[in-house]
Design an enzyme around this catalytic site. Structure first.
Site, PDB file in Angstrom:
ATOM      1  N   ARG A 263       0.796  -1.245   0.000  1.00  0.00           N
ATOM      2  CA  ARG A 263       0.000   0.000   0.000  1.00  0.00           C
ATOM      3  C   ARG A 263       0.819   1.281   0.000  1.00  0.00           C
ATOM      4  O   ARG A 263       0.274   2.326  -0.285  1.00  0.00           O
ATOM      5  CB  ARG A 263      -0.988   0.044   1.184  1.00  0.00           C
TER       6      ARG A 263
ATOM      7  N   ASN B 267       0.353  -1.910  -7.530  1.00  0.00           N
ATOM      8  CA  ASN B 267      -0.811  -0.995  -7.513  1.00  0.00           C
ATOM      9  C   ASN B 267      -0.795  -0.043  -6.318  1.00  0.00           C
ATOM     10  O   ASN B 267      -1.747   0.052  -5.549  1.00  0.00           O
ATOM     11  CB  ASN B 267      -2.127  -1.781  -7.560  1.00  0.00           C
TER      12      ASN B 267
ATOM     13  N   HIS C   7      -2.997 -16.045  -8.072  1.00  0.00           N
ATOM     14  CA  HIS C   7      -4.172 -16.364  -7.245  1.00  0.00           C
ATOM     15  C   HIS C   7      -5.278 -17.186  -7.946  1.00  0.00           C
ATOM     16  O   HIS C   7      -6.408 -16.758  -8.088  1.00  0.00           O
ATOM     17  CB  HIS C   7      -4.788 -15.110  -6.605  1.00  0.00           C
TER      18      HIS C   7
ATOM     19  N   ASP D  35      -1.541 -13.053  -1.097  1.00  0.00           N
ATOM     20  CA  ASP D  35      -2.263 -11.932  -1.709  1.00  0.00           C
ATOM     21  C   ASP D  35      -2.723 -10.973  -0.598  1.00  0.00           C
ATOM     22  O   ASP D  35      -3.845 -10.483  -0.602  1.00  0.00           O
ATOM     23  CB  ASP D  35      -3.461 -12.409  -2.540  1.00  0.00           C
TER      24      ASP D  35
END
Lengths: 310, 426
Positions: free
Chosen positions: B65, B95, B235, B308
């Site tokens: 993050r 991301n 995943h 994940d």
């Protein structure tokens, strides 16, 4: 009967006896609604918040009238008039409301499970007035109550066709639960694109041919078609839908002689149903609206006096 | 053999009680227990008390993050959770905000990790596959590789453009690095918030069908075959994807795959009651899928296990299923969940070592402790019987979003050594 439920989230929280009891209480309020002065003091001093985060005319008005006729104080809140539009979370909005100590919140919300979310967090009663595509229990109860006024208490042997956009319909899901619990057989008719996943496991029969689906049915519940379904790629166009799945006189010839037509409204005339049929003698569309007030009076009465033996 | 600096006695390596000999952060040997072994006064003698000995694990798929969403997690808190969870290396997805699509972001991640955790765990950044994860233009992969990225992925935002995805595989192959694909056809998955099926129909929730995943798994396998370039599938959540991967492996194609702890433990029924903590992307599938994935992990069709790890703030998650963000915070709990699978005889301790350390190291060309003389002494002591309650105070990640919340798990990392130094203790 002692009413022990805190919240009304969906029909499957109730058993058949309890549904019968809601109808019995609603019967009393039908009589109240016919009086010159349609107001009784049973909920005097109680506060009901009508929290409609999604547009609604008839359900909101129906609950509002129901509350006022029982002498409850009703307060209206919509998304545009609430902090939800300013980005406040549903939880914070709810906690703010709770801090004002309402006795019940009637919630309409665009997300499935929103009523359940509030019910787990708030002390007051939550009455689900439609959450996403999940449930609309008061609509199902008023639909059942309307049919009961025609058929009496015996739903066994009756067949109800639910026609149209089942996939996105909270009304259909709650109606199916209620009608099958009362003993009726339920048929669904819709294009495959408007049927939910796993529908073949539901206690219904499913078809795609409207003429066949209408054979011998005792009531037909037409569902509202959201016009944006065409843009979403679920339908070629509205004209084709109306020609294939729109209810008209020719379909009624195949149904039981005294077939009843219902629609939760608002109606797209000429699309889900021909305009003439919506107004025909067999139509119960306006009876549903009338029943709605009595049924919602019964619900508010039961949920707001639940600790008191009646 | 020279006298070791430290002896860690009585640990369970795979199924055998062993003594671990360490000298100056390096493995000297892993030898059968010998109570009579003589200890010189200079040696540090420790008792492992029968804890499992594991190499420091590699999590090839986490979201840290930072930069941009530090309120969900920071590199510091994420690495602390990794340390406590038994992970010595984590591959963090691109991301962030800004996206890790230029060298400065990669360098920022590496420098921040070094400042906050100079002893480790080590961050292995995964660079963006396309600029801004927009799926329009390739990201500067060579620049990202030079800055320290170890793979490339558009994780979270699948690439729908087949030709662009092909080119990304080719370009990455020139750099000797792999593409990790988030396998999902977004035109089929739409805005699904759970597995599409009977339950989604009953709950009135928009479903995401397995075919949305498997279609892209098949695409990637065909591209890997056509180009003869490796691809790693992220995943994996369903039986049908496993079937595709099995066929690819039987053909000898350069395809590897991962699944997550949550897909091996829970199924879609966790969503009952509109449980936003069980909302994850791809969604939890059916029990049949869970069983197929377990077999696939056991048989090596699925190569590696990842978390994940997707931390979110409470106020974001605590809402309706439609509005809650996807993701489960996994670093704190993954090893306890794997241990539950060992207890249930679904996996063995050796499977954990292989799927969580050795294979990820092979696939992404990372260093790993194989307990061979000369290896870095990065290892974990795990007490399989240690009961702990998952609650905000017992999780090291900022993200408390896990379906485990409030439950008691068995098994906890009691010590984590990096370079032979105690980096974490319970």
């Amino acid at each position: 009967m002692q009413w022990n439920h805190k919240d009304l989230l969906d029909i499957d929280q109730l058993n058949r006896e309890e549904i019968g009891y809601v109808f019995q209480v609603a019967d009393r309020f039908v009589e109240v609604n016919k009086r010159p002065v349609k107001k009784v003091p049973v909920l005097k001093g109680k506060s009901v918040v009508l929290f409609f985060a999604e547009p609604s005319t008839r359900t909101k008005t129906s609950f509002d009238i129901a509350g006022k006729r029982l002498s409850a104080d009703t307060f209206s809140l919509t998304k545009t008039g609430s902090s939800l539009q300013k980005g406040e979370t549903l939880k914070d909005t709810a906690l703010t409301l709770q801090a004002m100590s309402p006795d019940a919140i009637v919630l309409r919300h665009w997300s499935s499970g929103a009523a359940s979310f509030l019910a787990q967090r708030l002390e007051c009663s939550i009455i689900n007035a439609g959450d996403g595509r999940h449930a609309h229990p008061s609509q199902a109860l008023l639909d059942g109550f309307t049919l009961r006024q025609v058929w009496g208490d015996d739903f066994g042997g009756k067949t109800v066709l639910i026609l149209g956009d089942i996939a996105h319909s909270r009304v259909a899901r709650s109606d199916i639960r209620l009608l099958t619990m009362l003993g009726a057989k339920v048929r669904l008719c819709a294009p495959r694109t408007l049927l939910p996943s796993g529908v073949r496991t539901w206690p219904v029969t499913v078809g795609h041919d409207l003429a066949k689906a209408c054979r011998g049915v005792d009531a037909i519940i037409c569902l509202r078609l959201q016009l944006e379904r065409q843009k979403a790629g679920l339908l070629p166009d509205l004209r084709e839908y109306a020609k294939t799945y729109g209810l008209n006189d020719s379909h009624l010839e195949k149904a039981a002689p005294d077939v009843r037509i219902m629609h939760p409204g608002p109606i797209n005339r000429g699309i889900e149903i021909s305009s003439a049929l919506a107004d025909a003698p067999g139509s119960l569309v306006l009876d549903q609206v009338t029943s709605g007030v009595a049924v919602r009076m019964a619900l508010l009465y039961l949920y707001l006096t639940r600790t008191i033996s009646v | 053999m020279a006298a070791p600096q430290s002896i860690l006695r009585n640990v369970i390596w795979l199924d055998q009680p062993m003594d671990l000999l360490i000298d100056q952060g390096t493995i000297m040997g892993l030898v059968p227990v010998d109570q009579g072994r003589e200890i010189t006064p200079l040696e540090r003698d420790m008792d492992g008390q029968g804890a499992w000995l594991l190499p420091s694990l590699i999590d090839a798929h986490v979201h840290l993050r930072e930069p941009g969403q530090e309120y969900k997690e920071t590199i510091a808190t994420g690495l602390q959770a990794a340390l406590g969870g038994g992970f010595g290396q984590v591959m963090c997805m691109a991301n962030t905000d800004p996206v890790n699509d230029h060298a400065q972001v990669t360098e920022y991640i590496l420098e921040t990790a070094m400042k906050t955790h100079p002893m480790g765990p080590r961050v292995r950044p995964v660079g963006a596959l396309t600029k801004g994860l927009a799926g329009k233009e390739l990201a500067p992969m060579a620049e990202l590789a030079r800055a320290g990225c170890v793979a490339f992925s558009n994780d979270g935002v699948p690439v729908g453009d087949n030709d662009l995805f092909r080119r990304s595989m080719e370009y990455a192959a020139d750099l000797g690095l792999k593409v990790i694909d988030h396998c999902e056809d977004p035109t089929l998955s739409g805005h699904g918030v759970m597995n599409e099926g009977v339950l989604s129909g009953q709950l009135g929730l928009k479903g995401s069908p397995w075919v949305a995943e498997t279609l892209h798994v098949a695409r990637d396998i065909m591209l890997a075959e056509y180009l003869n370039i490796p691809v790693h599938l992220a995943h994996i959540s369903c039986k049908e994807s496993v079937e595709q991967i099995l066929v690819a492996k039987e053909k000898g194609l350069p395809v590897t795959a991962e699944t997550c702890a949550h897909y091996l433990v829970w199924d879609e029924t966790m969503v009952q009651g509109y449980n936003f903590l069980a909302k994850v992307h791809p969604p939890l599938r059916t029990r049949e899928d869970v069983m197929a994935l377990r077999r696939a992990v056991k048989e090596g069709v699925i190569d590696i296990l990842v978390t994940d790890h997707a931390p979110h703030a409470d106020f974001e998650k605590e809402t309706t299923m439609d509005e809650a963000p996807n993701g489960i915070s996994g670093l704190d709990t993954a090893l306890s969940l794997y241990a539950s699978l060992v207890r249930d005889k679904v996996l063995t301790r050796e499977d954990i070592v292989t799927r969580c350390a050795l294979r990820p190291a092979e696939i992404f060309n990372l260093e790993v402790n194989r307990f061979a003389p000369g290896n870095r002494a990065d290892f974990v002591l795990f007490d399989p019987d240690h009961a702990w309650i998952v609650e905000p105070s017992t999780m090291l990640s900022k993200g408390k979003n896990t379906p485990c919340m409030g439950t008691t798990l068995l098994g906890k990392v009691i010590a984590h050594y990096l370079k032979g130094q105690l980096a974490y203790t319970l």
